[in-house]
Design an enzyme around this catalytic site. Structure first.
Site, short mmCIF file in Angstrom:
data_model
loop_
_atom_site.label_atom_id
_atom_site.label_comp_id
_atom_site.label_asym_id
_atom_site.label_seq_id
_atom_site.Cartn_x
_atom_site.Cartn_y
_atom_site.Cartn_z
N GLU A 187 0.79 -1.52 -0.04
CA GLU A 187 0.05 -0.05 0.05
C GLU A 187 0.95 1.26 0.15
O GLU A 187 0.70 2.28 0.46
CB GLU A 187 -1.00 0.03 1.15
CG GLU A 187 -1.95 -1.01 1.24
CD GLU A 187 -2.74 -1.18 2.21
OE1 GLU A 187 -4.12 -1.61 2.01
OE2 GLU A 187 -2.58 -0.68 3.58
N GLU A 259 -6.99 -7.45 -1.53
CA GLU A 259 -7.64 -7.46 -0.28
C GLU A 259 -9.10 -6.96 -0.38
O GLU A 259 -9.32 -5.78 -0.54
CB GLU A 259 -6.96 -6.37 0.69
CG GLU A 259 -5.63 -6.81 1.24
CD GLU A 259 -5.11 -5.90 2.42
OE1 GLU A 259 -6.03 -5.08 2.87
OE2 GLU A 259 -3.93 -5.93 2.59
#
Length: 828
Positions: A187, A259
């Site tokens: 991320e 995710e």
């Protein structure tokens, strides 16, 4: 169509390794990709994956968790790698117990599943410090996650260590192992713009990709949430509640969802977040409708933040995440079953999805139809994105009723095989039953011991001194939640003051001349706070001892090396009645991390420790007290939890195993989402649109998981509590977690299957067999039209059995009941 053969040469590059692997009977798997999917051994594949984090469960739990994941229709297991768990001290490694990552991956392999290795090694994951070891901050010129040699050297050392361990164990696909993808960084795109040095950030992320690819693992490397400045030698992927409208940054690479958040994590001041099975299924179906190729549930099993591993700050010990498998590994129904049904339908049209031509047609009223065609076969998706309107949609002459916020999948473009809003799986209500072990006393018998604070009530015998107030993470290297700041001053005569302490917390206790004069903790999200306490100084030398505590280190955001904790800089002042201050900030401060009980390892209950039972009278509501009791393990193999209601804040151990921090005195805030739950509409965990929350106004976490492997059968087990803030252990009790009620609703023509789960639990009563609209929730249904015929059929088929299946036919409606939907409720 061009296929990138990123892994096709693995068998040649690692020839010796593969020859050895093949000698052991293991084949070589190639992994490549194109713009439609991963290509495994030359076959395009749809991959459905789920996250299970090995340190958040026990090795004894791993086979069952993985087995249930496979039975739920998963192809792969995804996990982060936990740097600070594996390297708690620089160049001192831990691969034992629940950090035995190779054993975990071998369990995945034994189950016949693929694996996705997310090395990071920054991971976020609501894990302490985002997985980064605190000792990194001891290294000069360290800048985390930047083009900075000190950080890159350590990151490469750990990444190489993990990869070599995986290679040595033949875990990569090209060696016959289960790993088909590997991830570097995590991320980073979310924080690149906050780092104040775009060039360094760009150089770092490209260095990460180059370093990873030099490792020659033979499988593609991915980067999640990296939508700009994407290195050419990685595949960028999506994280979020919905990823159907997201596409990778370039052509030729597949659409991967690393995710899909099945719920949300929990903080000590927050209620429980619940994401409905209908909404998750809606998101997954849309993703595959819009050319998705690999989808991973984060989490499929959340588990437990044992010990001091929870991040935050203020993340709870439970990491349940409202996942399809609950914190303890039980099926969360109907979420588990509904997604299993979806997976089955998606897999039935796999070849059409990855090979077929497709056409998207946008109808009015937010309806989209996608038709995939391969030769003479077709498969269709119908998508209704309205959040309040059911619609009739006509496709190829057939009309289909489409509930709001739902997707229907038609494997032949004629018959609906699955609709995301129509749940056919059973609902299971799990209940907690008190320990029913024979000869167990009605209440636990406690002994106790004071935490020895005396050595810390002066400024002597510290680890070192400084004429400044130091930052806690660096000073303690996060080896304990606790850091003592101690100083002294000479004072002429007696006088009253206000002790003022400014801290970045998260919690603070203040002692003056050996007396506790004040305590406070910060509200979640506002970790700078002040403690003000009235104190009296006597003539001569006075001692001030400040105990600062952290409650999980920050796991998300930029510039970790600049994130402070503790009383760094202060100020610390004594203020008299006239407002005149004595500034102690630059006094000589003595530092010591940890408590005496931690150094003595009281939680191990070694021989020679002097516990007091005071003729059965146990002190309560007294801070810094250790409690001990013994108990028998609950019978059977059901989940065991300990209810710590009545306690305040501290840590619990069973037979020396750290269950984690407890804080049942911290109640969850009242929030609007606690009084509203509708699967329709966008789910979000932050902001004004929260919904489907439970537990408002209740203890944030009352029950704590005691894995069966922590327990001894047939002999006493020991529970030890360190009660930091002052509580009452008299209400502590152990429970088994079992299925209570099971419920299913189905239409005439369908079959209803009821199951009481594992461990030989059987159906004891049939409580409801109602046609029409049954009011209430599973476990407390009422209303509708009770059918004696249906009751008789389910009683005969189900009582005394672990599971049963009954076909719903018109004859079961009985006299007076209209045909339609039958709701059945049974007790286990």
């Amino acid at each position: 169509m061009k296929t990138t053969m990123a892994a096709a040469a693995t068998c040649l590059v690692a020839l010796l390794v593969v020859v050895l692997a093949e000698a052991a009977g293991v084949g070589c798997t190639t992994v490549a990709y194109n713009d439609r999917s991963l290509v495994i051994d030359g076959e395009r594949r749809i991959i459905i994956s789920g996250s299970i984090h090995y340190p958040r469960s026990t090795p004894e739990m791993w086979p069952d968790l993985i087995k249930k994941a496979k039975e739920g229709g998963l192809d792969a297991i995804e996990t982060y790698v936990f740097w600070n768990g594996h390297e708690p001290h620089r160049r001192q490694y831990n691969f034992e117990g629940n950090y035995d990552i190779i054993r975990f991956f071998k369990e995945i392999q034994n189950a016949g599943l693929y694996a996705i290795l997310r090395i990071g090694p920054y991971i976020c994951g609501e894990w302490n410090y985002g997985g980064l070891p605190a000792w990194l901050r001891d290294i000069p010129q360290m800048q985390f996650r930047m083009h900075n040699a000190p950080f890159e050297n350590e990151m490469e050392n750990f990444t190489t260590l993990i990869i070599n361990k995986m290679k040595d164990a033949n875990m990569f696909a090209g060696q016959g192992g289960p790993i088909i993808l590997a991830q570097i960084e995590n991320e980073y795109g979310n924080v690149m713009g906050q780092l104040n040095n775009n060039q360094s950030a760009s150089e770092y992320i490209h260095w990460c990709a180059d370093m990873a690819n030099k490792q020659n693992v033979g499988v593609p490397w991915i980067m999640c949430q990296q939508d700009s400045d994407v290195p050419h030698n990685v595949v960028n992927t999506c994280n979020g509640f919905y990823c159907h409208d997201w596409f990778p940054n370039r052509t030729g690479i597949p659409k991967i969802w690393t995710e899909n958040w099945t719920g949300w994590f929990k903080a000590w001041d927050k209620p429980d977040f619940h994401r409905s099975a209908e909404d998750i299924a809606f998101a997954v179906a849309m993703f595959f409708q819009k050319r998705g190729s690999l989808q991973n549930y984060y989490m499929y099993h959340g588990g437990t933040n044992f010990g001091r591993t929870s991040g935050g700050p203020y993340i709870t010990t439970s990491y349940d995440y409202d996942a399809p498998l609950d914190e303890y590994g039980n099926l969360r129904q109907p979420k588990y079953g509904h997604l299993k049904d979806l997976h089955s339908v998606i897999k039935s049209i796999e070849k059409i999805l990855v090979h077929g031509e497709y056409v998207d047609a946008n109808y009015s009223d937010n309806v989209t139809v996608t038709k995939y065609t391969l030769g003479s076969t077709s498969a269709c998706f119908i998508n209704n994105r309205n959040d309040n309107k059911d619609l009739n949609v006509t496709l190829d002459g057939n009309t289909h009723l489409l509930p709001a916020w739902s997707v229907s999948i038609l494997p032949d473009c004629k018959t609906v095989a699955f609709n995301s809003a129509k749940i056919k799986a059973q609902t299971t209500i799990m209940v907690k039953k008190a320990n029913m072990v024979e000869k167990e006393p009605e209440s636990l018998k406690w002994s106790w011991m004071r935490e020895n604070l005396t050595p810390f009530m002066t400024d002597e015998k510290g680890s070192y001194r400084k004429n400044e107030l130091l930052e806690q993470i660096v000073t303690s290297t996060d080896q304990s939640d606790y850091l003592w700041y101690r100083t002294s001053l000479d004072h002429k005569g007696e006088a009253s003051y206000t002790l003022f302490v400014n801290t970045t917390g998260h919690e603070l206790y203040a002692f003056v001349n050996g007396m506790l004069v004040g305590k406070n903790h910060s509200p979640n999200g506002h970790f700078v706070f002040q403690l003000e306490s009235a104190v009296k100084l006597h003539d001569g030398k006075n001692y001030i001892s400040l105990l600062s505590a952290t409650i999980g280190l920050k796991n998300y955001g930029p510039l970790f090396e600049k994130m402070p904790a503790g009383i760094v800089g202060g100020p610390v002042k004594l203020i008299d009645n006239n407002g005149t201050g004595i500034d102690l900030s630059n006094s000589s401060w003595s530092y010591k991390a940890g408590l005496a009980g931690e150094y003595r390892q009281i939680h191990l209950d070694k021989p020679g420790y002097r516990w007091d039972n005071n003729n059965g009278t146990v002190p309560i509501n007294r801070p810094f007290t250790w409690y001990k009791t013994t108990f028998q393990a609950p019978a059977g193999q059901d989940t065991v939890v300990v209810d710590l209601l009545g306690l305040n804040k501290g840590v619990a151990w069973v037979n020396g195993n750290n269950l984690g921090r407890y804080w049942p005195s911290y109640t969850a805030a009242e929030m609007g989402g606690c009084h509203h739950c509708d699967y329709r509409g966008v789910f979000q965990a932050e902001g004004d649109g929260q919904k489907c929350l439970t537990g408002c106004g209740e203890p944030s976490q009352r029950y704590y998981h005691v894995p069966r492997s922590f327990l001894k059968n047939g002999e006493p087990n020991t529970l030890i509590l360190f009660e930091e803030a002052g509580g009452d252990p008299s209400q502590v009790i152990f429970h088994s977690v079992v299925a209570g009620s099971v419920c299913v609703s189905a239409e005439v023509g369908d079959a209803i299957t009821l199951s009481c789960g594992q461990h030989s639990k059987t159906i004891s009563t049939i409580d409801v067999t109602s046609f029409g609209v049954a009011r209430g929730q599973c476990g407390a249904y009422e209303g509708g039209c009770e059918s004696k015929a249906a009751y008789k059929a389910f009683t005969e088929a189900c009582l005394g059995k672990e599971s049963c299946t009954v076909q719903i036919i018109n004859a079961l409606t009985g006299s007076g009941c209209l045909s339609g939907v039958l709701t059945v409720q049974a007790s286990c």
